[in-house]
Motif scaffolding. Structure first.
Motif, PDB file in Angstrom:
ATOM      1  N   UNK A  35      32.822   9.521  79.520  1.00 15.39           N
ATOM      2  CA  UNK A  35      32.097   9.118  78.320  1.00 15.39           C
ATOM      3  C   UNK A  35      31.163   7.977  78.684  1.00 15.39           C
ATOM      4  N   UNK A  36      29.910   8.088  78.232  1.00 13.83           N
ATOM      5  CA  UNK A  36      28.947   7.101  78.730  1.00 13.83           C
ATOM      6  C   UNK A  36      27.928   6.711  77.668  1.00 13.83           C
ATOM      7  N   UNK A  37      27.234   5.611  77.970  1.00 10.32           N
ATOM      8  CA  UNK A  37      26.212   5.079  77.077  1.00 10.32           C
ATOM      9  C   UNK A  37      24.847   5.379  77.702  1.00 10.32           C
ATOM     10  N   UNK A  38      24.082   6.305  77.112  1.00 14.94           N
ATOM     11  CA  UNK A  38      22.785   6.687  77.685  1.00 14.94           C
ATOM     12  C   UNK A  38      21.696   5.672  77.347  1.00 14.94           C
ATOM     13  N   UNK A  39      21.704   4.564  78.080  1.00 17.00           N
ATOM     14  CA  UNK A  39      20.691   3.525  77.823  1.00 17.00           C
ATOM     15  C   UNK A  39      19.293   3.998  78.249  1.00 17.00           C
ATOM     16  N   UNK A  40      19.235   4.927  79.211  1.00 18.57           N
ATOM     17  CA  UNK A  40      17.914   5.438  79.616  1.00 18.57           C
ATOM     18  C   UNK A  40      17.301   6.315  78.526  1.00 18.57           C
ATOM     19  N   UNK A  43      23.022  -5.977  74.871  1.00 22.35           N
ATOM     20  CA  UNK A  43      24.097  -6.314  73.936  1.00 22.35           C
ATOM     21  C   UNK A  43      24.562  -5.069  73.160  1.00 22.35           C
ATOM     22  N   UNK A  44      23.615  -4.236  72.779  1.00 20.45           N
ATOM     23  CA  UNK A  44      23.987  -3.005  72.065  1.00 20.45           C
ATOM     24  C   UNK A  44      24.755  -2.055  72.981  1.00 20.45           C
ATOM     25  N   UNK A  45      24.459  -2.108  74.254  1.00 23.38           N
ATOM     26  CA  UNK A  45      25.203  -1.278  75.206  1.00 23.38           C
ATOM     27  C   UNK A  45      26.662  -1.746  75.248  1.00 23.38           C
ATOM     28  N   UNK A  46      26.854  -3.078  75.337  1.00 24.38           N
ATOM     29  CA  UNK A  46      28.233  -3.603  75.312  1.00 24.38           C
ATOM     30  C   UNK A  46      28.920  -3.291  73.986  1.00 24.38           C
ATOM     31  N   UNK A  47      28.157  -3.447  72.892  1.00 21.54           N
ATOM     32  CA  UNK A  47      28.745  -3.156  71.568  1.00 21.54           C
ATOM     33  C   UNK A  47      29.182  -1.691  71.464  1.00 21.54           C
ATOM     34  N   UNK A  59      30.202   0.182  73.931  1.00 20.78           N
ATOM     35  CA  UNK A  59      31.442   0.314  74.704  1.00 20.78           C
ATOM     36  C   UNK A  59      32.616  -0.245  73.900  1.00 20.78           C
ATOM     37  N   UNK A  60      32.398  -1.408  73.275  1.00 18.21           N
ATOM     38  CA  UNK A  60      33.476  -2.019  72.476  1.00 18.21           C
ATOM     39  C   UNK A  60      33.914  -1.077  71.355  1.00 18.21           C
ATOM     40  N   UNK A  61      32.955  -0.375  70.755  1.00 13.19           N
ATOM     41  CA  UNK A  61      33.322   0.560  69.683  1.00 13.19           C
ATOM     42  C   UNK A  61      34.104   1.756  70.222  1.00 13.19           C
ATOM     43  N   UNK A  62      33.713   2.233  71.394  1.00 12.89           N
ATOM     44  CA  UNK A  62      34.477   3.350  71.983  1.00 12.89           C
ATOM     45  C   UNK A  62      35.926   2.936  72.220  1.00 12.89           C
ATOM     46  N   UNK A  67      34.615 -10.376  72.423  1.00 10.18           N
ATOM     47  CA  UNK A  67      34.942 -11.735  72.855  1.00 10.18           C
ATOM     48  C   UNK A  67      35.222 -11.814  74.344  1.00 10.18           C
ATOM     49  N   UNK A  68      35.374 -10.685  74.979  1.00 13.20           N
ATOM     50  CA  UNK A  68      35.719 -10.689  76.401  1.00 13.20           C
ATOM     51  C   UNK A  68      34.746  -9.796  77.194  1.00 13.20           C
ATOM     52  N   UNK A  69      33.476 -10.245  77.284  1.00 14.10           N
ATOM     53  CA  UNK A  69      32.477  -9.414  77.961  1.00 14.10           C
ATOM     54  C   UNK A  69      32.815  -9.163  79.430  1.00 14.10           C
ATOM     55  N   UNK A  70      33.538 -10.087  80.061  1.00 12.87           N
ATOM     56  CA  UNK A  70      33.890  -9.893  81.473  1.00 12.87           C
ATOM     57  C   UNK A  70      34.795  -8.673  81.625  1.00 12.87           C
ATOM     58  N   UNK A  71      35.708  -8.510  80.667  1.00 13.49           N
ATOM     59  CA  UNK A  71      36.609  -7.355  80.696  1.00 13.49           C
ATOM     60  C   UNK A  71      35.821  -6.058  80.482  1.00 13.49           C
ATOM     61  N   UNK A  72      34.880  -6.078  79.526  1.00 13.32           N
ATOM     62  CA  UNK A  72      34.030  -4.898  79.301  1.00 13.32           C
ATOM     63  C   UNK A  72      33.264  -4.549  80.573  1.00 13.32           C
ATOM     64  N   UNK A  73      32.678  -5.558  81.189  1.00 11.69           N
ATOM     65  CA  UNK A  73      31.899  -5.309  82.395  1.00 11.69           C
ATOM     66  C   UNK A  73      32.778  -4.772  83.528  1.00 11.69           C
ATOM     67  N   UNK A  74      34.023  -5.239  83.574  1.00 12.73           N
ATOM     68  CA  UNK A  74      34.936  -4.751  84.613  1.00 12.73           C
ATOM     69  C   UNK A  74      35.265  -3.273  84.380  1.00 12.73           C
ATOM     70  N   UNK A  75      35.461  -2.907  83.120  1.00  8.53           N
ATOM     71  CA  UNK A  75      35.717  -1.493  82.788  1.00  8.53           C
ATOM     72  C   UNK A  75      34.519  -0.643  83.218  1.00  8.53           C
ATOM     73  N   UNK A  76      33.317  -1.161  82.934  1.00  7.71           N
ATOM     74  CA  UNK A  76      32.103  -0.401  83.271  1.00  7.71           C
ATOM     75  C   UNK A  76      31.880  -0.313  84.779  1.00  7.71           C
ATOM     76  N   UNK A  77      32.278  -1.349  85.492  1.00  9.36           N
ATOM     77  CA  UNK A  77      32.120  -1.323  86.956  1.00  9.36           C
ATOM     78  C   UNK A  77      33.048  -0.265  87.555  1.00  9.36           C
ATOM     79  N   UNK A  78      34.273  -0.230  87.057  1.00 10.01           N
ATOM     80  CA  UNK A  78      35.214   0.799  87.527  1.00 10.01           C
ATOM     81  C   UNK A  78      34.704   2.183  87.187  1.00 10.01           C
ATOM     82  N   UNK A  79      34.194   2.318  85.954  1.00  4.64           N
ATOM     83  CA  UNK A  79      33.683   3.618  85.508  1.00  4.64           C
ATOM     84  C   UNK A  79      32.513   4.070  86.359  1.00  4.64           C
ATOM     85  N   UNK A  80      31.611   3.145  86.667  1.00  2.00           N
ATOM     86  CA  UNK A  80      30.422   3.502  87.444  1.00  2.00           C
ATOM     87  C   UNK A  80      30.822   3.959  88.846  1.00  2.00           C
TER      88      UNK A  80
END
Ligand code: TYM
Length: 332
Positions: A38-43, A57-61, A63-66, A295-308
């Protein structure tokens, strides 16, 4: 395990009820039995006018909603499209086997470009469905859960996969659309024959999941119905009432016919109040969970790094096979 893949654009601060009921809710269910991507098509989000200052920010938001609705990062691969360069690379190859006329027939392009005047539309808006085909075909996907408005794009992806395979050799898996008929098109509350959409002229018929629940309840109470009084499910004769029944049924888990029996002898006011209550119960805890993830953008980014990392390992294998078939010299 068979694979499922889907995406939702980060074009707004909040998913709307159509996104959720038509697509994202299915994503949560499907991760049980499928290997899910499942992904966020920012392109895709930059194919129309947008504000670069809000996109990240909307990209992170998104992910947070997912995560808040139950997409589980330990079971599903969650990533951002622009983190996977192989998708753009595959898009180029696919664009070389897409007919100009074929791309011109995409109804979403016709609608979106008509709005701004076709000369003002970017070429990216035109090639958008080819990028979407690459999103899917890079991952050997079995099923793609989407709403009705994406059906034609899915059909293009299937055609491109078949064409590639017959021209160059079998490499690409031909995906199936996964469209749940009852919920595939949620309608605008003010204009219940048009799909609920963030690009509607007015947002009075649009329910954003992250809006203040009182605001959404008010929109439901002022939903357009019809001049009869009877509550029954009849999308042709009673589109507004039927849409409210669909929404309440989806959010409460009560089948539509059970709801219809319950409303025998009651009025539209009752239907609206109950639907608003069910929505409020759903979004209130959801908003809290989204806020916690944000509130925890570092955690979101870590999830996205693993996903990528996981997504790239799959997409790069497909891309290499495609490059071999089209005859590109492998780098030494
Ligand atoms: P997007 O971001 O517009 O919408 C996300 C999902 O929500 C569904 N949807 C609806 N379902 C029911 N009723 C509605 N009123 C309604 N409005 C939207 C959409 O059908 C979609 O499933 N191009 C896609 C994103 C995408 C994608 C992909 C999807 C890019 N690459 C690859 C699947 C596979 C889009 O713009 O969806």
């Amino acid at each position: 395990r068979p694979r499922v893949l889907s995406g939702i654009q980060p074009t707004s601060d909040s998913f709307h009820l159509g996104n959720y009921l038509g697509a994202v809710r299915q994503w949560v269910a499907l991760q049980e039995d499928f290997e899910a991507f499942y992904f966020i098509p920012d392109m895709h989000a930059i194919t129309v006018a947008y504000d670069p200052a809000t996109l990240a920010e909307r990209t992170r938001l998104s992910v947070a909603q997912l995560l808040a609705v139950g997409v589980d990062p330990d079971r599903s691969t969650i990533y951002v499209q622009s983190h996977i360069p192989e998708i753009a690379q595959l898009t180029w190859v696919l664009s070389c086997i897409t007919g100009f006329g074929e791309a011109s027939r995409m109804t979403q392009f016709k609608d979106k470009s008509a709005k701004q005047g076709v000369d003002a539309a970017g070429v990216g808006l035109f090639t958008y469905p080819i990028l979407m085909a690459a999103d899917i075909l890079a991952f050997d996907v079995d099923r793609v859960p989407v709403g009705e408005d994406q059906r034609q794009h899915l059909e293009l992806a299937r055609n491109l996969a078949q064409r590639f395979n017959s021209r160059f050799g079998a490499v690409l898996k031909v995906p199936e659309a996964h469209i749940v008929k009852e919920f595939a098109k949620i309608y605008d509350l003010q204009n219940p024959t048009a799909k609920m959409s963030k690009s509607a002229e007015s947002d009075r018929g649009l329910i954003n999941l992250l809006d203040e629940p009182k605001r959404s309840a008010k929109k439901i109470r002022s939903a357009v119905t019809d001049t009869e009084t009877e509550i029954r499910f009849d999308p042709v004769a009673k589109p507004g009432v039927s849409n409210l029944l669909t929404i309440q049924s989806a959010l409460s888990g009560t089948p539509v016919d059970v709801l219809v029996d319950k409303y025998a002898g009651k009025g539209y006011g009752d239907l609206k109040v109950d639907t608003a209550d069910v929505l409020t119960e759903f979004v209130t805890p959801l908003r809290g969970r989204v806020a916690e993830f944000m509130d925890d953008p570092a955690e979101l980014d870590a999830i996205l790094a693993r996903g990528a990392e996981r997504a790239r390992s799959v997409a790069s294998t497909t891309l290499r096979a495609v490059y071999d078939k089209v005859g590109f010299l492998a780098p030494g």
